[in-house]
Design a protein around this motif. Structure first.
Motif, PDB file in Angstrom:
ATOM      1  N   GLU A  99       8.003 -10.945   1.783  1.00  0.00           N
ATOM      2  CA  GLU A  99       8.772  -9.768   1.371  1.00  0.00           C
ATOM      3  C   GLU A  99       7.845  -8.570   1.150  1.00  0.00           C
ATOM      4  O   GLU A  99       7.564  -8.155   0.024  1.00  0.00           O
ATOM      5  N   ILE A 100       7.361  -7.964   2.223  1.00  0.00           N
ATOM      6  CA  ILE A 100       6.376  -6.887   2.122  1.00  0.00           C
ATOM      7  C   ILE A 100       6.983  -5.569   1.658  1.00  0.00           C
ATOM      8  O   ILE A 100       6.277  -4.636   1.332  1.00  0.00           O
ATOM      9  N   GLY A 101       8.282  -5.461   1.636  1.00  0.00           N
ATOM     10  CA  GLY A 101       8.924  -4.235   1.162  1.00  0.00           C
ATOM     11  C   GLY A 101       9.480  -3.401   2.303  1.00  0.00           C
ATOM     12  O   GLY A 101       8.922  -3.375   3.400  1.00  0.00           O
ATOM     13  N   HIS A 102      10.563  -2.695   2.028  1.00  0.00           N
ATOM     14  CA  HIS A 102      11.257  -1.981   3.089  1.00  0.00           C
ATOM     15  C   HIS A 102      10.461  -0.791   3.605  1.00  0.00           C
ATOM     16  O   HIS A 102      10.561  -0.434   4.781  1.00  0.00           O
ATOM     17  N   ARG A 103       9.638  -0.152   2.772  1.00  0.00           N
ATOM     18  CA  ARG A 103       8.875   1.000   3.236  1.00  0.00           C
ATOM     19  C   ARG A 103       7.806   0.597   4.241  1.00  0.00           C
ATOM     20  O   ARG A 103       7.663   1.235   5.296  1.00  0.00           O
ATOM     21  N   SER A 104       7.060  -0.451   3.918  1.00  0.00           N
ATOM     22  CA  SER A 104       6.021  -0.925   4.847  1.00  0.00           C
ATOM     23  C   SER A 104       6.634  -1.356   6.159  1.00  0.00           C
ATOM     24  O   SER A 104       6.111  -1.053   7.245  1.00  0.00           O
TER      25      SER A 104
END
Length: 226
Positions: A99-104
């Motif tokens: 779950e690296i994040g939506h921005r990345s």
């Protein structure tokens, strides 16, 4: 027999091989996916009730890549397209596992789309006669619209992956239609690549569709499928 027919006769079987390779890869990747946490767990808005491995996108990509290699080519004949696919898959694997994040993820999608828009001949040049007043040419806006369209398509596919069989079933018919159009217009290599990708998607669908013998999907496409 023209050149296109000869090409498809010589390489067409490789496109069918993509189906088998994709299916075998899904089977082979399920156990490692569970080990490394690439699993979609039930909860929230998700309607499945069992942890499901997110291996479909990886299997499709690897099967497509292997079949192209056997055919003596790289996807699209473009290193930029191959790099864009690799970026998308790598970031998708990381996101599925950690779950690296939506921005990345969003910035990685933009980078991949830029590689396609700047390094290949794939561009949206016009919208056609969309409103009945003549062809809408994009002109200098073509690269921007191309990037936005690619990123939008990636996210659209990711969003519909939550229903068993939906993402693959939505993607497969356009691939087959475009392959038929490419074949009839004499673009044998493009037809081969589209058929190979369709075969890889079909191989994944064997494990993503419900059937009388399986009440739930055995694998999801995951973020790598975008």
């Amino acid at each position: 027999m023209n050149g296109m027919d000869a090409f498809l006769e010589a390489k067409g079987w490789l496109a069918l091989l993509a189906l088998l390779v994709s299916a075998l890869l899904v089977l082979a990747l399920i156990a490692p996916a569970r080990r490394f946490g690439m699993v979609d767990h039930p909860g929230g808005r998700k309607n499945h009730d069992h942890p499901t491995p997110l291996v479909g996108g990886v299997a499709i990509f690897l099967a497509f890549l292997m079949v192209n290699a056997l055919g003596g080519a790289i996807p699209g004949g473009s290193q930029s397209l191959l790099a864009a696919m690799a970026v998308t898959v790598a970031v998708g694997v990381l996101d599925d596992a950690h779950e690296i994040g939506h921005r990345s993820k969003f910035f990685a999608q933009i980078a991949a789309a830029l590689l396609v828009a700047t390094g290949t001949s794939v561009h949206m040049m016009h919208f056609g006669d969309l409103f009945g007043f003549g062809d809408i040419e994009l002109g200098k806006w073509a690269p921007l619209v191309t990037v936005v369209s690619i990123v939008g398509l990636m996210n659209a596919i990711n969003m519909i992956d939550g229903v068993d069989g939906l993402a693959g079933s939505v993607v497969l018919p356009p691939l087959l239609i475009q392959a038929a159009l490419a074949a009839t217009s004499g673009q044998g290599r493009l037809a081969f690549e589209l058929l190979a990708l369709a075969g890889a998607v079909a191989g994944f669908l064997f494990f993503n569709l419900r059937s009388p013998w399986r009440a739930r999907a055995a694998a999801f496409m995951g973020d790598t499928g975008g």
